[in-house]
Write an enzyme that holds these catalytic residues in place. Sequence first.
Site, PDB file in Angstrom:
ATOM      1  N   SER A  56     -48.889  -6.332  -6.720  1.00 17.39           N
ATOM      2  CA  SER A  56     -48.659  -7.661  -7.305  1.00 17.39           C
ATOM      3  C   SER A  56     -48.861  -8.692  -6.204  1.00 17.39           C
ATOM      4  O   SER A  56     -48.786  -8.351  -5.012  1.00 17.39           O
ATOM      5  CB  SER A  56     -47.213  -7.754  -7.808  1.00 17.39           C
ATOM      6  OG  SER A  56     -46.850  -9.099  -8.055  1.00 17.39           O
ATOM      7  N   TYR A  65     -37.834  -6.145  -7.900  1.00 14.59           N
ATOM      8  CA  TYR A  65     -39.269  -6.074  -8.203  1.00 14.59           C
ATOM      9  C   TYR A  65     -40.083  -6.468  -6.969  1.00 14.59           C
ATOM     10  O   TYR A  65     -41.010  -5.769  -6.553  1.00 14.59           O
ATOM     11  CB  TYR A  65     -39.594  -7.020  -9.363  1.00 14.59           C
ATOM     12  CG  TYR A  65     -41.050  -7.014  -9.786  1.00 14.59           C
ATOM     13  CD1 TYR A  65     -41.539  -6.056 -10.670  1.00 14.59           C
ATOM     14  CD2 TYR A  65     -41.940  -7.979  -9.306  1.00 14.59           C
ATOM     15  CE1 TYR A  65     -42.875  -6.049 -11.058  1.00 14.59           C
ATOM     16  CE2 TYR A  65     -43.274  -7.976  -9.687  1.00 14.59           C
ATOM     17  CZ  TYR A  65     -43.735  -7.016 -10.567  1.00 14.59           C
ATOM     18  OH  TYR A  65     -45.060  -7.010 -10.950  1.00 14.59           O
TER      19      TYR A  65
HETATM   20  P1  NAP Z   1     -46.361  -3.475 -19.467  1.00 14.01           P
HETATM   21  O1  NAP Z   1     -47.340  -3.872 -20.492  1.00 14.01           O
HETATM   22  O2  NAP Z   1     -44.920  -3.683 -19.684  1.00 14.01           O
HETATM   23  O3  NAP Z   1     -46.634  -1.929 -19.102  1.00 14.01           O
HETATM   24  C1  NAP Z   1     -45.762  -1.191 -18.294  1.00 14.01           C
HETATM   25  C2  NAP Z   1     -46.161   0.267 -18.381  1.00 14.01           C
HETATM   26  O4  NAP Z   1     -45.286   1.011 -17.506  1.00 14.01           O
HETATM   27  C3  NAP Z   1     -45.996   0.852 -19.793  1.00 14.01           C
HETATM   28  O5  NAP Z   1     -47.095   1.681 -20.086  1.00 14.01           O
HETATM   29  C4  NAP Z   1     -44.709   1.691 -19.667  1.00 14.01           C
HETATM   30  O6  NAP Z   1     -44.721   2.855 -20.491  1.00 14.01           O
HETATM   31  C5  NAP Z   1     -44.805   2.139 -18.219  1.00 14.01           C
HETATM   32  N1  NAP Z   1     -43.505   2.577 -17.738  1.00 14.01           N
HETATM   33  C6  NAP Z   1     -42.328   1.885 -17.732  1.00 14.01           C
HETATM   34  N2  NAP Z   1     -41.335   2.675 -17.265  1.00 14.01           N
HETATM   35  C7  NAP Z   1     -41.907   3.875 -16.981  1.00 14.01           C
HETATM   36  C8  NAP Z   1     -41.419   5.097 -16.477  1.00 14.01           C
HETATM   37  N3  NAP Z   1     -40.122   5.252 -16.160  1.00 14.01           N
HETATM   38  N4  NAP Z   1     -42.289   6.136 -16.335  1.00 14.01           N
HETATM   39  C9  NAP Z   1     -43.597   6.001 -16.654  1.00 14.01           C
HETATM   40  N5  NAP Z   1     -44.117   4.853 -17.118  1.00 14.01           N
HETATM   41  C10 NAP Z   1     -43.286   3.809 -17.280  1.00 14.01           C
HETATM   42  O7  NAP Z   1     -46.662  -4.222 -18.075  1.00 14.01           O
HETATM   43  P2  NAP Z   1     -48.003  -4.590 -17.294  1.00 14.01           P
HETATM   44  O8  NAP Z   1     -47.990  -6.045 -17.116  1.00 14.01           O
HETATM   45  O9  NAP Z   1     -49.183  -3.936 -17.882  1.00 14.01           O
HETATM   46  O10 NAP Z   1     -47.649  -3.972 -15.879  1.00 14.01           O
HETATM   47  C11 NAP Z   1     -48.311  -2.851 -15.340  1.00 14.01           C
HETATM   48  C12 NAP Z   1     -48.226  -2.931 -13.827  1.00 14.01           C
HETATM   49  O11 NAP Z   1     -48.855  -4.144 -13.398  1.00 14.01           O
HETATM   50  C13 NAP Z   1     -46.811  -2.975 -13.257  1.00 14.01           C
HETATM   51  O12 NAP Z   1     -46.721  -2.163 -12.096  1.00 14.01           O
HETATM   52  C14 NAP Z   1     -46.630  -4.435 -12.892  1.00 14.01           C
HETATM   53  O13 NAP Z   1     -45.712  -4.626 -11.835  1.00 14.01           O
HETATM   54  C15 NAP Z   1     -48.035  -4.789 -12.457  1.00 14.01           C
HETATM   55  N6  NAP Z   1     -48.293  -6.220 -12.479  1.00 14.01           N
HETATM   56  C16 NAP Z   1     -48.317  -6.917 -13.646  1.00 14.01           C
HETATM   57  C17 NAP Z   1     -48.561  -8.287 -13.631  1.00 14.01           C
HETATM   58  C18 NAP Z   1     -48.598  -9.122 -14.873  1.00 14.01           C
HETATM   59  O14 NAP Z   1     -48.630 -10.354 -14.773  1.00 14.01           O
HETATM   60  N7  NAP Z   1     -48.622  -8.536 -16.051  1.00 14.01           N
HETATM   61  C19 NAP Z   1     -48.766  -8.930 -12.412  1.00 14.01           C
HETATM   62  C20 NAP Z   1     -48.732  -8.198 -11.239  1.00 14.01           C
HETATM   63  C21 NAP Z   1     -48.498  -6.843 -11.281  1.00 14.01           C
HETATM   64  P3  NAP Z   1     -43.991   2.894 -21.959  1.00 14.01           P
HETATM   65  O15 NAP Z   1     -44.288   1.553 -22.579  1.00 14.01           O
HETATM   66  O16 NAP Z   1     -44.653   4.057 -22.609  1.00 14.01           O
HETATM   67  O17 NAP Z   1     -42.528   3.109 -21.712  1.00 14.01           O
END
Ligand code: NAP
Length: 267
Positions: free
Chosen positions: A148, A161
């Site tokens: 991130s 986080y």
């Molecule tokens: P998201 O749509 O909420 O997806 C999160 C994913 O993580 C889901 O597939 C969820 O699986 C999985 N997950 C949660 N707890 C878990 C566990 N205990 N074991 C295995 N899988 C787990 O969020 P996203 O925005 O796509 O985020 C994905 C990554 O991108 C994260 O690492 C986040 O920090 C990073 N990121 C996101 C942003 C942003 O703006 N969106 C920015 C920077 C970094 P289930 O739904 O099946 O539980």
Amino acid sequence: MQSTRFVGKNVLITGASSGIGEAIAIRFAQEGANVAINYHSGADRAEAVRAKCAEANPKGKMITVKADVADEQDVINMYAATLKEFGTLDVLINNSGIQKPAASDKVEMADYDKVIGVNLRGAFICAREAIKHFLSRGAKGSIVFNSSVHEIIPKPKYVPYSISKGGMENMTKSLALEYADKGIRVNACGPGAIVTPINMAWINDPKAKSEVESHIPMGRAGTSEEIAGVFAFLASDEASYITGQTLFACGGLTLYPEFRVAWSSGE
Ligand code: NAP
């Protein structure tokens, strides 16, 4: 033109049932990979992603695999299930991540442990198992973490986080250095504000979205597809001489946007 960079390659993506992970899974399938879609709570969503991947690459093998990445035995079982289907693994995308905002003086330690458990401990266990596998084959392998901008930008009220992503920077560099001579590359992508379910707090509220976007030099949030392309590049042979790096894909958020105007020099 459809890229064929990953034809015949086997890729495991954690947290691929939603958001950025879903887009990464589809992107790798489009480029010819066999994809293992890890999920935790979203079995139905993971199945829908599997169907989209199968549509993108009808000749490939697409599987879903449930695991809590913070649970060591779950991760070991996830690798066993993936390797049973694929035989080998070429790429791990360490994407799973959660956040639990709270003022730091009010953070519950159970929430702290949960965030660090998924984002940092989970990422390490998954990387360890991938490295073990790559070494056992004497083969090249690539790991890409989803970090991130908060790897380097502080985030008040999101301290667990923020420090999980700060730790991820060192994990990326340390693992990259440790295994560079074994043909294993370890990199990270550092997204900025991306339209995914993790950002429900602002994506469906035009006023809040416009407030978020006012802080981004490029003036808009990013899409999961834009981020997926960065993961595909870093995992591919086009990045064959890159290791230990975080590539920020953030519309300029890491460029100290407050300095857009020369307020500090009096000009
Ligand atoms: P998201 O749509 O909420 O997806 C999160 C994913 O993580 C889901 O597939 C969820 O699986 C999985 N997950 C949660 N707890 C878990 C566990 N205990 N074991 C295995 N899988 C787990 O969020 P996203 O925005 O796509 O985020 C994905 C990554 O991108 C994260 O690492 C986040 O920090 C990073 N990121 C996101 C942003 C942003 O703006 N969106 C920015 C920077 C970094 P289930 O739904 O099946 O539980």
